[in-house]
Design a protein around this motif. Sequence first.
Motif, mmCIF file in Angstrom:
data_model
loop_
_atom_site.group_PDB
_atom_site.id
_atom_site.type_symbol
_atom_site.label_atom_id
_atom_site.label_comp_id
_atom_site.label_asym_id
_atom_site.label_seq_id
_atom_site.Cartn_x
_atom_site.Cartn_y
_atom_site.Cartn_z
ATOM 1 N N THR A 11 -120.283 -30.134 3.849
ATOM 2 C CA THR A 11 -119.249 -31.169 3.914
ATOM 3 C C THR A 11 -119.834 -32.520 3.540
ATOM 4 O OG1 THR A 11 -119.684 -31.617 6.253
ATOM 5 C CG2 THR A 11 -118.015 -29.969 5.761
ATOM 6 N N TYR A 13 -118.629 -36.940 2.637
ATOM 7 C CA TYR A 13 -117.646 -38.005 2.429
ATOM 8 C C TYR A 13 -118.371 -39.321 2.175
ATOM 9 C CZ TYR A 13 -113.988 -41.464 3.160
ATOM 10 O OH TYR A 13 -113.131 -42.520 2.993
ATOM 11 N N ASP A 41 -114.312 -34.443 1.312
ATOM 12 C CA ASP A 41 -113.091 -34.952 1.929
ATOM 13 C C ASP A 41 -112.617 -36.247 1.261
ATOM 14 O OD1 ASP A 41 -110.964 -35.125 3.684
ATOM 15 O OD2 ASP A 41 -112.147 -35.873 5.373
ATOM 16 N N ALA A 74 -111.542 -33.013 7.823
ATOM 17 C CA ALA A 74 -112.651 -32.080 7.637
ATOM 18 C C ALA A 74 -112.206 -30.631 7.724
ATOM 19 C CB ALA A 74 -113.742 -32.354 8.663
ATOM 20 N N SER A 77 -110.720 -29.669 4.419
ATOM 21 C CA SER A 77 -111.773 -29.695 3.408
ATOM 22 C C SER A 77 -112.631 -28.440 3.476
ATOM 23 C CB SER A 77 -112.637 -30.948 3.603
ATOM 24 O OG SER A 77 -113.647 -31.030 2.627
ATOM 25 N N ARG A 78 -112.992 -28.033 4.693
ATOM 26 C CA ARG A 78 -113.776 -26.803 4.845
ATOM 27 C C ARG A 78 -112.975 -25.578 4.404
ATOM 28 N NH1 ARG A 78 -115.934 -28.985 9.948
ATOM 29 N NH2 ARG A 78 -118.146 -29.437 9.654
ATOM 30 N N ASP A 94 -123.384 -29.968 7.425
ATOM 31 C CA ASP A 94 -122.900 -31.308 7.124
ATOM 32 C C ASP A 94 -123.782 -31.954 6.061
ATOM 33 O OD1 ASP A 94 -120.783 -31.159 8.823
ATOM 34 O OD2 ASP A 94 -121.526 -32.631 10.270
ATOM 35 N N TRP A 200 -111.706 -37.566 13.677
ATOM 36 C CA TRP A 200 -112.945 -36.948 14.145
ATOM 37 C C TRP A 200 -112.770 -36.281 15.509
ATOM 38 C CZ3 TRP A 200 -115.937 -37.377 18.461
ATOM 39 C CH2 TRP A 200 -117.226 -36.804 18.405
#
Length: 266
Positions: A11, A13, A41, A74, A77-78, A94, A200
């Motif tokens: 991931t 950003y 993301d 997130a 996005s995953r 991450d 988050w």
Amino acid sequence: MMPKSVSLVVTTYNWPQALELVLISILKQSVLPDEVIIADDGSKQETIDLVKRYQTTFPVPLIHSWQEDLGFRAARSRNLAFAKAKSDYIVMLDGDMVLHHHFIRDHKRAAAPNQFIQGRRVILTKPLTEQALESKQTLFSIFSSDVKNKANTISCPLLSPIMSKLFSKQSLRGIRSCNMAIWKSDLIKVNGFNEAFVGWGREDSEFVVRLFNNGLIRKDLRFGGVAYHLYHNENSRQNLEENDRLLEDAIKQNVKFCERGLADHL
């Protein structure tokens, strides 16, 4: 049971400097993943250009899975990245976690049916992070005063199975998707991450609640799968109250499958 193939999902950003360090550490792996998928993301052009540059020489497929920047998403996005994965086993990471050179090897060895792996992290201080980003450093010493969680720096394949079995517990404590691995079939079983989570926090815990409710066993990977967490300011806790509620609902209602998840992208 060793996986036939491994997809490493990273991931990110808008921190291309950290992502580049992660990519460099992937290139140094003793056992390469079969593909790397960047779960982006909504990063800006600098990250897009970085991935394109590495794609030209990367030894395995390097796939850029990008979605529009509409806030912290997130989970979605995953899921987009999982849908693109061709391997039977997924390692999640991450984009601020630099890998020990045996990271993928250790995760492959630890894989077992009906289990998911919770890895650990070594925390780097701000000065060491700044030094690493400047010098492209990916190797860190247990003896450095700028390395915290020193026990997590140890990579020992002889001790790892024993210590992993000893410390593994069916608990949400210490759950972090920044270093986690799971069979793709089990991801499909629970429908991946819950895209109702925006902002988050707690999406990884709720994901694990559904894994537990489907009978999966948590294995804590000790003395293996080492990854170094680059220092950064804490993320905004906006929307945490709603995310806490979603987590609590999953626990109370014994949720096994989320409505908005991976299936929407397969």
